[in-house]
Design a protein around this motif. Sequence first.
Motif, PDB file in Angstrom:
ATOM      1  N   THR A   1      -9.855  -2.680   4.640  1.00 22.71           N
ATOM      2  CA  THR A   1      -8.356  -2.827   4.653  1.00 22.71           C
ATOM      3  C   THR A   1      -7.873  -2.812   6.282  1.00 22.71           C
ATOM      4  OG1 THR A   1      -6.155  -2.268   4.077  1.00 22.71           O
ATOM      5  CG2 THR A   1      -7.736  -0.470   4.467  1.00 22.71           C
TER       6      THR A   1
ATOM      7  N   GLU B   1      -5.657 -11.933  10.215  1.00 17.43           N
ATOM      8  CA  GLU B   1      -4.510 -12.093   9.613  1.00 17.43           C
ATOM      9  C   GLU B   1      -3.468 -13.283  10.168  1.00 17.43           C
ATOM     10  OE1 GLU B   1      -2.931 -10.222   7.394  1.00 17.43           O
ATOM     11  OE2 GLU B   1      -4.956  -9.105   7.243  1.00 17.43           O
TER      12      GLU B   1
ATOM     13  N   ASN C   1      -4.143  -9.921   0.609  1.00 11.87           N
ATOM     14  CA  ASN C   1      -5.143  -8.964   0.399  1.00 11.87           C
ATOM     15  C   ASN C   1      -5.226  -8.100  -0.498  1.00 11.87           C
ATOM     16  OD1 ASN C   1      -5.612 -10.040   3.237  1.00 11.87           O
ATOM     17  ND2 ASN C   1      -4.480  -8.411   4.095  1.00 11.87           N
ATOM     18  N   LEU C   2      -4.055  -8.033  -1.225  1.00 11.31           N
ATOM     19  CA  LEU C   2      -4.103  -7.017  -2.325  1.00 11.31           C
ATOM     20  C   LEU C   2      -4.320  -7.472  -3.579  1.00 11.31           C
ATOM     21  CD1 LEU C   2      -1.611  -4.239  -1.088  1.00 11.31           C
ATOM     22  CD2 LEU C   2      -4.158  -4.035  -0.971  1.00 11.31           C
TER      23      LEU C   2
ATOM     24  N   LEU D   1     -13.742  -1.782  -0.556  1.00  7.14           N
ATOM     25  CA  LEU D   1     -13.128  -3.073  -0.046  1.00  7.14           C
ATOM     26  C   LEU D   1     -12.910  -2.481   1.699  1.00  7.14           C
ATOM     27  CD1 LEU D   1     -10.832  -4.461  -2.344  1.00  7.14           C
ATOM     28  CD2 LEU D   1     -13.140  -5.352  -1.778  1.00  7.14           C
TER      29      LEU D   1
ATOM     30  N   CYS E   1      -9.931   2.110   5.874  1.00 10.35           N
ATOM     31  CA  CYS E   1      -9.133   1.191   7.013  1.00 10.35           C
ATOM     32  C   CYS E   1     -10.204   0.896   8.091  1.00 10.35           C
ATOM     33  CB  CYS E   1      -8.233   2.158   7.622  1.00 10.35           C
ATOM     34  SG  CYS E   1      -7.317   1.507   9.112  1.00 10.35           S
ATOM     35  N   ASP E   2     -10.074  -0.281   8.354  1.00 11.89           N
ATOM     36  CA  ASP E   2     -10.853  -0.833   9.397  1.00 11.89           C
ATOM     37  C   ASP E   2     -10.161  -0.977  10.937  1.00 11.89           C
ATOM     38  OD1 ASP E   2     -13.000  -2.158   9.535  1.00 11.89           O
ATOM     39  OD2 ASP E   2     -12.257  -4.232   9.053  1.00 11.89           O
TER      40      ASP E   2
ATOM     41  N   ILE F   1      -3.572   1.184   7.243  1.00 10.94           N
ATOM     42  CA  ILE F   1      -2.611   1.771   6.107  1.00 10.94           C
ATOM     43  C   ILE F   1      -1.473   2.546   6.699  1.00 10.94           C
ATOM     44  CG2 ILE F   1      -4.119   1.058   4.188  1.00 10.94           C
ATOM     45  CD1 ILE F   1      -5.468   3.851   4.388  1.00 10.94           C
TER      46      ILE F   1
ATOM     47  N   GLU G   1       0.796  -1.335  -0.094  1.00 13.75           N
ATOM     48  CA  GLU G   1       0.149   0.167   0.186  1.00 13.75           C
ATOM     49  C   GLU G   1       0.732   1.298  -0.076  1.00 13.75           C
ATOM     50  OE1 GLU G   1      -0.542  -2.662   1.799  1.00 13.75           O
ATOM     51  OE2 GLU G   1      -2.358  -3.232   2.469  1.00 13.75           O
TER      52      GLU G   1
ATOM     53  N   GLY H   1       0.431  -7.154   1.103  1.00 13.27           N
ATOM     54  CA  GLY H   1      -0.616  -7.198   2.179  1.00 13.27           C
ATOM     55  C   GLY H   1      -0.934  -8.571   3.008  1.00 13.27           C
ATOM     56  N   ARG H   2      -0.110  -8.824   3.893  1.00 10.47           N
ATOM     57  CA  ARG H   2      -0.420  -9.713   4.905  1.00 10.47           C
ATOM     58  C   ARG H   2       0.418  -9.453   6.106  1.00 10.47           C
ATOM     59  NH1 ARG H   2      -3.862 -14.459   4.064  1.00 10.47           N
ATOM     60  NH2 ARG H   2      -4.314 -14.522   6.294  1.00 10.47           N
TER      61      ARG H   2
ATOM     62  N   MET I   1     -10.358   1.556  -0.264  1.00  6.40           N
ATOM     63  CA  MET I   1      -9.912   0.673   0.675  1.00  6.40           C
ATOM     64  C   MET I   1     -10.103   1.572   2.007  1.00  6.40           C
ATOM     65  SD  MET I   1      -7.264  -1.537  -0.707  1.00  6.40           S
ATOM     66  CE  MET I   1      -7.499  -3.213  -0.440  1.00  6.40           C
TER      67      MET I   1
END
Lengths: 431, 162
Positions: B124, A345, B70-71, B122, B85-86, B127, A131, A172-173, B83
């Motif tokens: 995410t 995750e 995820n991406l 989505l 942020c969660d 970030i 990201e 992303g992980r 996306m």
Amino acid sequence: MPPSDRPLTAMIDPAAGPPDCAAYERGGGWQATRKVIGTLAPADVIDIVTRSKLRGRGGAGFGTGQKWSFVPREPASARRKYLIANADEMEPGTFKDRWLMEGNPLQLVEGMIIAAYAVQAGHGIIFLRGEYHLACARLQQAIGEARRQGWLGDNILGSGFGFDIHVHSSAGRYICGEETALLTALEGRRATPRSKPPFPQTGGLWGAPSVVNNVETLSNLPHIITNGAEWFLALGRGEDGGTKIYGVSGRVRRPGAWELPMGTPLRQIIEECAGGMRPGYGLRALLPGGASTAFVDTTALDVPMDYGAMEKAGSRLGTGMAIILDDRTCPVGMLHNLEHFFAQESCGWCTPCRDGLPWVERLLAAIEAGTGTHEDIEQLGRHTRMLGPPGRTFCAHAPGAMAPLASGLKLFARDFAAHIAQGRCPLRHAA
Amino acid sequence: MSTADPLPAALRADIVALAGAELHPRGAAVSALRLVQEHFRWISTAHLHEVADLLGMSADDLDGVATYFNLLFRRPVGRHVIMLCDSVSCWMMGRDPLCAHLCRTLGIQPGETTADDAITLLPTVCIGHCDHAPAMLVDDALHGDVDTTTLDRLIAALKEQP
Ligand SMILES: Cc1cc2nc3c(=O)[nH]c(=O)nc-3n(C[C@H](O)[C@H](O)[C@H](O)COP(=O)(O)O)c2cc1C
Ligand code: SF4
Ligand code: FES
């Protein structure tokens, strides 16, 4: 030019953008590379860094010089060796490495050259979270410029030492930040952690000796080499040397990050730097070093934020990035949010983590919604013992997930009880 | 650029070059999948098979990687991806009401794409913009301190972009 007391960020100017090679040099950059490559043996570099007592800024706090000393000492040509910058930074509440990479990418590049020289690695990789697009562009630019000017490549400064860097944009992980999972990811596999031994220093990427260091750790190296181990040690307030990038998010007046002496107490960070709480909000508790550290309450505000003192206070320095819980936010809701993240995750490799974390998440959801029972709270406590330290799982993900929960169950026992007694969230209901 | 088309020659060449730069070709798995996704917005099964062939991996093995991250999108997405942020700081600073507003405005739920194919929403994890929570990623750009006003303006602009 006297050495700066905030070396990591002295050259960071968001308005001007990152320095190019020439500006970097004017600010004191490249001196360390010249010194290392021209005058020091790899063992001397390891010795200086060991004496500086630099500890890893990625969360675990392992001695950097000591970590390097486990790498076999053969020359680079005899064996492929890797130096990897861990720039995955996916710990919720943590945004320091992004700031360093966007603000002064050449500092990371130079830190990597020094680390690579110390362990005689020819290949450098920046494992960057996917990201971070701006950081990626700036790193590519910095690496390209450094290469054109001879700071990277086959024969740096005509010394015969060759080292180059490429950026690996991840996808992303969270688990990829764990150093062995990171290696698995780089090998094009599902990123599951590996058992140790072999440690990465002897059997890492593609089986070759590999060092994995955090971005902030590596960014410290040029300054340690230029100004010396004693200077670095003296920057810290307590046992640990150097500065630390501390940060605060949540309902404070000025959320942000600041470079301060290692060991600065939380009170100073929260009150002076972040401006204290927003009007109408009180400070209830906080996670001092990111999502996988234990909650502390206001009694810990005068504890120095360093490795030893935070551990004595029952938590960890972690990434040094504090997340504030204010007195109008439901702690059960906050824990639910945190455990949702950890459950999502989990890499799924070990059963207790794969199955236990979603279970924990469901229990917290029920309690938050007012349908939980006292038995559920006991269940949560059992899980913290099953999944928490000393660690019955393959990696530190599950124990990390249990740190906020175990401390939260104690610190917020009254809130848990109130949810069950009233059958609803008292805070949300009052709002 | 239809996903029914095979990978263009230039993209195949880029993937071969990536694979050649690695000690083992499969080291290029994630980078290669990202390239495909940049081109087609998502990774179709046919393209996944092509990449697997180029890297000398079994398609199942590569799909295991593609579905892990995820991406990497194994389903089509819209022209723009939001996306939101969660994670914890954004949740505390009002992420949930913002998400509800976004869903109402777009007429979709998280994970879905608008009927005009303009926007996919989505969730995410954090970030790295927690000092400006609530935060979100719109395509490649970070946006912080988001409120409903800035959100509405942003969506209007996105809908107009091709
Ligand atoms: C689940 C998990 C996630 C981690 N994520 C990161 C990360 O994003 N960045 C990082 O530098 N270290 C992370 N670490 C710590 C690394 O495993 C490793 O200790 C660190 O990169 C070593 O660098 P240092 O010695 O310079 O701190 C993580 C550890 C665990 C268990
Ligand atoms: S503890 Fe969790 S994240 Fe770590 S290896 Fe086991 S399943 Fe994977
Ligand atoms: S918690 Fe949302 S950006 Fe970090």
